[in-house]
Design a protein around this motif. Structure first.
Motif, PDB file in Angstrom:
ATOM      1  N   GLY A   1      43.843  21.053 136.713  1.00 50.11           N
ATOM      2  CA  GLY A   1      43.314  19.677 136.268  1.00 50.11           C
ATOM      3  C   GLY A   1      43.478  18.390 137.461  1.00 50.11           C
TER       4      GLY A   1
ATOM      5  N   THR B   1      42.586  16.645 128.290  1.00 47.96           N
ATOM      6  CA  THR B   1      40.979  16.581 128.698  1.00 47.96           C
ATOM      7  C   THR B   1      40.990  14.755 128.222  1.00 47.96           C
TER       8      THR B   1
ATOM      9  N   LYS C   1      40.052  16.541 133.329  1.00 45.55           N
ATOM     10  CA  LYS C   1      41.283  17.246 132.793  1.00 45.55           C
ATOM     11  C   LYS C   1      42.181  17.064 133.677  1.00 45.55           C
TER      12      LYS C   1
END
Length: 398
Positions: free
Chosen positions: A122, A350, A365
């Motif tokens: 992420g 997310t 993310k």
């Protein structure tokens, strides 16, 4: 006759011990489960409180963003800025050139930094900047009567009514996207108004005027440059929100001690993310006077006005809203099973997964690991808080 012996037999005693041990095991498991449930409940409550506090604080800034900066002459102008208390404007790159623009919101992408989560899990937290003035005169301006190249005096075309000693001003060319300068009025406009000579404001450098460096740092032409009032220096609201070591932090021009070194606002905050909402309608379809519309969400600046330059002043004028997300975690991690990994959270989260009317979602993310934390990020429980804030002050531009 002999009387029978009294008491328990060895078998009965062993059975009693076994039953007692089983009861103790069940009691311990019941207490452990109750404690775990209570800990998870308290952790979720802490995450909710911290997350709501963080989002409320940031969304309040977003609602105020752009006040006094909504004139197209100022919006997106590359600003010469000096602060004795060391607050720094956000930097952006436009056409390969680094600029420090004035805008209601500027989103900076954080890079690097160690984390308990792999880099592919992420994005790092964003740095989100909200800028606003406080002048009750709104976008009241004066035009330069004489060209300015250096020095501390700015000659203007009228009596500077509405401007006060100590007010923050922005001098900008009337051409969109030019070089502008921020300073602080050191003279008394009321005293100058009583003089028969031409009117002016001064930006002398001394300890009382934190934003003056002894000169504006840029040149401005006569009749084609303006002076905007942003209000008293004490209420100039330039704020930078960031996340570090699990804390939401704020750098601010109007909070003592927080201009250079950020102050902690809320704990157990893992990440903040933001997106611009652009109105990229073209031609006659772009009618900002009738209301702005978010047509595109983006985590970075785009060429919203179609001039071929990404991040220019025209793109800044197309920002209609900002989308914010805060990720908070429980204060106490769950214990990992013996010989295994934690499963409280098994995958990165997310944000911005949902779209809005007229604009498709752009999911992001979020990296959940906190640098320096010895506990695996999977051991924590997380809560996500999101909101969309229209930039009303920026929409109400002249």
């Amino acid at each position: 006759m002999r009387s029978p012996e009294q008491g328990f037999s060895l078998v009965e005693l062993m059975v009693s011990i076994v039953i007692g041990m089983l009861a103790l095991v069940f009691a311990l498991r019941l207490m452990s489960g109750s404690e775990r449930t209570q800990r998870n409940g308290v952790g979720s409550s802490d995450a909710m409180q911290n997350g709501m506090l963080a989002l409320f604080s940031m969304s309040g800034d977003a609602a105020q963003a752009g006040y006094g900066l909504n004139d197209p002459i100022i919006a997106g102008c590359d600003t010469v800025f000096s602060d004795a208390r060391h607050y720094a404007l956000a930097s952006v790159t436009v056409g390969g050139v680094t600029l420090n623009p004035l805008a209601p919101v500027i989103i900076e992408k954080e890079v690097g930094g160690a984390s308990a989560a792999p880099a592919t899990d992420g994005e790092n937290p964003d740095r989100v900047n909200f800028y606003a003035g406080s002048s009750i005169t709104g976008t009241g301006t004066m035009r330069l009567l004489s060209a300015y190249t250096a020095g501390t005096r700015i000659v203007v075309d009228r009596v500077p009514y509405g401007f006060r000693q100590g007010d923050v001003i922005v001098v900008a060319p009337e051409q969109l996207g030019g070089k502008c300068a921020l300073a602080q009025i050191s003279s008394d406009p009321d005293a100058l108004a009583a003089l028969p000579a031409q009117q002016s404001v001064d930006v002398v450098q001394n300890s009382a005027y934190r934003y003056n460096s002894g000169a504006l740092g840029a040149s401005f032409g006569a009749g084609v440059s303006r002076v905007f009032n942003l209000g008293p220096a004490r209420s100039l609201s330039f704020h930078t929100w960031s996340v570090a070591n699990g804390f939401l932090q704020l750098r601010s021009t109007d909070m003592d001690g927080a201009a250079e070194n950020p102050a902690a606002v809320a704990g157990d905050i893992v990440s903040i993310k933001a997106q611009y909402g652009f109105d990229n309608r073209v031609g006659a379809n772009f009618t900002p006077d009738a209301g702005m519309q978010v047509k595109v969400w983006s985590s970075t600046m785009i060429n919203a006005d179609g001039d071929g330059v990404t991040g220019g002043a025209g793109d800044t004028l197309r920002i209609a809203a900002v989308r914010l997300a805060v990720v908070a975690r429980s204060r106490t991690p769950d214990a990992a099973p013996a010989g295994g990994n934690c499963t409280a959270t098994t995958a990165p989260l997310t944000v911005f997964a949902g779209g809005s009317a007229g604009a498709a979602a752009v999911p992001v993310k979020v990296k959940l690991g906190v640098p320096g934390d010895t506990v695996d990020w999977r051991c924590y429980r997380y809560r996500v808080f999101e909101t969309i804030v229209p930039l009303r002050n920026f929409v109400w531009r002249p």
